[in-house]
Design a protein around this motif. Structure first.
Motif, PDB file in Angstrom:
ATOM      1  N   LYS A  58       0.845  -1.189   0.000  1.00 51.50           N
ATOM      2  CA  LYS A  58       0.000   0.000   0.000  1.00 51.50           C
ATOM      3  C   LYS A  58       0.878   1.235   0.000  1.00 51.50           C
ATOM      4  O   LYS A  58       1.999   1.221   0.518  1.00 51.50           O
ATOM      5  N   LEU A  59       0.349   2.314  -0.582  1.00 47.42           N
ATOM      6  CA  LEU A  59       1.104   3.551  -0.719  1.00 47.42           C
ATOM      7  C   LEU A  59       0.744   4.528   0.387  1.00 47.42           C
ATOM      8  O   LEU A  59      -0.396   4.991   0.474  1.00 47.42           O
ATOM      9  N   SER A  86      13.098   0.280   2.117  1.00 49.17           N
ATOM     10  CA  SER A  86      13.099  -1.104   1.630  1.00 49.17           C
ATOM     11  C   SER A  86      12.479  -2.054   2.641  1.00 49.17           C
ATOM     12  O   SER A  86      11.724  -2.964   2.281  1.00 49.17           O
ATOM     13  N   TYR A  87      12.799  -1.849   3.923  1.00 43.74           N
ATOM     14  CA  TYR A  87      12.243  -2.699   4.981  1.00 43.74           C
ATOM     15  C   TYR A  87      10.722  -2.603   5.017  1.00 43.74           C
ATOM     16  O   TYR A  87      10.016  -3.620   5.052  1.00 43.74           O
ATOM     17  N   LEU A  88      10.219  -1.367   4.992  1.00 46.99           N
ATOM     18  CA  LEU A  88       8.766  -1.169   5.057  1.00 46.99           C
ATOM     19  C   LEU A  88       8.072  -1.699   3.803  1.00 46.99           C
ATOM     20  O   LEU A  88       6.985  -2.287   3.879  1.00 46.99           O
ATOM     21  N   PHE A 120       7.343   0.287  12.212  1.00 45.43           N
ATOM     22  CA  PHE A 120       8.358   1.259  12.613  1.00 45.43           C
ATOM     23  C   PHE A 120       8.989   0.856  13.952  1.00 45.43           C
ATOM     24  O   PHE A 120      10.205   0.983  14.141  1.00 45.43           O
ATOM     25  N   GLU A 121       8.168   0.364  14.865  1.00 44.06           N
ATOM     26  CA  GLU A 121       8.692  -0.086  16.157  1.00 44.06           C
ATOM     27  C   GLU A 121       9.657  -1.245  15.965  1.00 44.06           C
ATOM     28  O   GLU A 121      10.745  -1.278  16.566  1.00 44.06           O
ATOM     29  N   LYS A 122       9.289  -2.191  15.102  1.00 42.71           N
ATOM     30  CA  LYS A 122      10.169  -3.326  14.828  1.00 42.71           C
ATOM     31  C   LYS A 122      11.472  -2.863  14.168  1.00 42.71           C
ATOM     32  O   LYS A 122      12.556  -3.376  14.468  1.00 42.71           O
ATOM     33  N   TYR A 123      11.365  -1.888  13.256  1.00 48.24           N
ATOM     34  CA  TYR A 123      12.551  -1.404  12.541  1.00 48.24           C
ATOM     35  C   TYR A 123      13.524  -0.742  13.513  1.00 48.24           C
ATOM     36  O   TYR A 123      14.745  -0.962  13.441  1.00 48.24           O
ATOM     37  N   LEU A 124      13.007   0.061  14.421  1.00 46.09           N
ATOM     38  CA  LEU A 124      13.870   0.712  15.395  1.00 46.09           C
ATOM     39  C   LEU A 124      14.580  -0.297  16.288  1.00 46.09           C
ATOM     40  O   LEU A 124      15.764  -0.141  16.622  1.00 46.09           O
ATOM     41  N   LYS A 125      13.862  -1.335  16.686  1.00 47.35           N
ATOM     42  CA  LYS A 125      14.480  -2.391  17.508  1.00 47.35           C
ATOM     43  C   LYS A 125      15.560  -3.131  16.715  1.00 47.35           C
ATOM     44  O   LYS A 125      16.600  -3.518  17.260  1.00 47.35           O
ATOM     45  N   LYS A 126      15.309  -3.290  15.406  1.00 48.37           N
ATOM     46  CA  LYS A 126      16.278  -3.949  14.531  1.00 48.37           C
ATOM     47  C   LYS A 126      17.579  -3.137  14.467  1.00 48.37           C
ATOM     48  O   LYS A 126      18.669  -3.709  14.415  1.00 48.37           O
ATOM     49  N   LEU A 127      17.452  -1.797  14.495  1.00 49.01           N
ATOM     50  CA  LEU A 127      18.635  -0.946  14.446  1.00 49.01           C
ATOM     51  C   LEU A 127      19.477  -1.081  15.719  1.00 49.01           C
ATOM     52  O   LEU A 127      20.695  -0.869  15.710  1.00 49.01           O
ATOM     53  N   GLU A 128      18.818  -1.416  16.825  1.00 50.87           N
ATOM     54  CA  GLU A 128      19.516  -1.528  18.114  1.00 50.87           C
ATOM     55  C   GLU A 128      20.304  -2.843  18.223  1.00 50.87           C
ATOM     56  O   GLU A 128      21.181  -2.967  19.084  1.00 50.87           O
ATOM     57  N   GLU A 129      19.966  -3.816  17.379  1.00 51.66           N
ATOM     58  CA  GLU A 129      20.601  -5.138  17.477  1.00 51.66           C
ATOM     59  C   GLU A 129      22.071  -5.105  17.034  1.00 51.66           C
ATOM     60  O   GLU A 129      22.442  -4.301  16.179  1.00 51.66           O
TER      61      GLU A 129
END
Length: 369
Positions: A8-9, A320-322, A360-369
């Motif tokens: 979806k856009l 790309s992630y989203l 977005f919450e998952k992406y931010l947590k991914k950045l912390e890993e």
């Protein structure tokens, strides 16, 4: 039928459309056919109703191309060599108006405001009083550069008080924001098929004060974008476009207008978009993404967010992630701040807002890993 969209856009147009709008494009149509010409005429009548405009005083003209084609059509066709256009600048799309008039050789001036502030009607009035050479004022309603919603009604009062002409780019607001074109003193309003009416890209349209449009005959600086000639042909030939029209897009727009009416019109659509924006704004703030525009000036169409402080984000990677997870977002258009934009319009509903916040919450947590 399964929805063929892979994502979806979350963009301000093109946007995610309904299955019925897409299916309307499956039939091939002839531009000379009476049924197709009547479809064009019905669209023109429907647009006037949306604008609260009577057909004696106003008319609707459809123009091939994107929204910018429509803006250029007006700015290159309406002003004469004796006119001077004042542009109120507070974003990239009002800057684009300046570029158009520079290219077309139209006399113009600019009055600048900060990109996170709306043009102040009082300051506009003061400028006009000191610049009697100005005969027209042009501005953007919803600046998708930032998401700010400018007060065209207040500015229109200042313009009309001085008997000047008023041009409004309502590209990403018309169809959701209930705009009373005659009451607000708008002489030319420009919008596009692929915005809040929720059609697909391919043509723009102009709600024009008929007498001023007729008076502009011969002013056009281009052939294809000659607004008067397009109007004259549609009037004389009962909906015929001058040159090849985007038939599939027109059919999709016709269906989109029916869906807008069924949803309850512009006010109902505005309420849905506004709720989308509210939930998205609040959820993103909790995740550390600060909105660029203050709440009182924020429109319901698109919201610009600044990156969380101390978090290093690569937009392409985040995009790309989203996208892999079902949503496409917009890059920022600010020159001095890292930002991105999230659109709230189209076939976007509460479940989508919950999903995107979760991603977005998952992406931010991914950045912390």
């Amino acid at each position: 039928m399964k929805d063929p969209n892979l994502y979806k856009l979350l963009t301000p147009g093109p946007l995610t459309t309904s299955m019925a709008v897409r299916e309307a494009m499956l039939t091939d149509r002839c531009t000379w056919d009476d049924d197709y010409k009547e479809m064009t005429q019905e669209i023109r009548r429907s647009l006037l109703k949306l604008a609260h405009a009577g057909s004696k005083e106003y008319t609707a003209v459809l123009m091939q191309g994107s929204g910018t084609f429509g803006v250029e059509s007006v700015l290159s066709s309406i002003p004469s060599d004796n006119d001077t256009v004042l542009v109120l600048v507070n974003g990239a799309y009002s800057e684009r108006m300046i570029t158009i008039m520079e290219r077309e050789g139209v006399k113009h001036e600019r009055l600048d405001f900060k990109w996170d502030e709306i043009p102040d009607a009082k300051k506009v009035g003061e400028y006009l009083d000191g610049h009697p050479e100005v005969t027209m004022v042009s501005m953007v309603h919803s600046e998708t550069t930032t998401g700010i919603l400018n007060d065209i009604e207040a500015v229109g009062k200042e313009v009309n008080r001085r008997s000047l002409k008023f041009i409004v780019d309502a590209m990403s607001s018309f169809g959701a924001v209930d705009i009373d074109v005659p009451e607000w003193g708008i002489d030319f309003l420009i919008s596009s098929a692929n915005k809040c009416v929720q059609g697909v890209p391919g043509f723009s349209f102009v709600i024009a004060r008929r007498a001023l449009l007729v008076a502009s005959k011969g002013n056009a600086r281009t052939l294809s974008l000659d607004l008067y000639d397009q109007y004259e042909t549609m009037e004389r030939d009962n909906g015929k476009w001058r040159f090849t029209s985007p038939t599939h897009v027109v059919a999709a727009f016709s269906e989109a207008l029916k869906e807008l009416k069924n949803e309850g019109g512009a006010r109902a659509r505005f309420a849905r978009y506004e709720e989308n924006e509210r939930q998205l704004r609040e959820g993103m703030k909790e995740l550390g993404f600060k909105p660029y525009i203050k709440r009182r000036h924020q429109g319901p169409i698109i919201t610009t967010f600044l990156y969380p402080e101390g978090v290093k984000i690569d937009f392409k990677n985040m995009h790309s992630y989203l996208k892999r997870h079902g949503y496409v977002i917009y890059p920022g258009k600010l020159t001095k701040a890292d930002s991105f934009r999230l659109g709230n319009i189209g076939e976007i509903y509460e479940d989508d807002i919950r999903n995107i916040l979760w991603l977005f919450e998952k992406y931010l947590k991914k950045l912390e890993e």
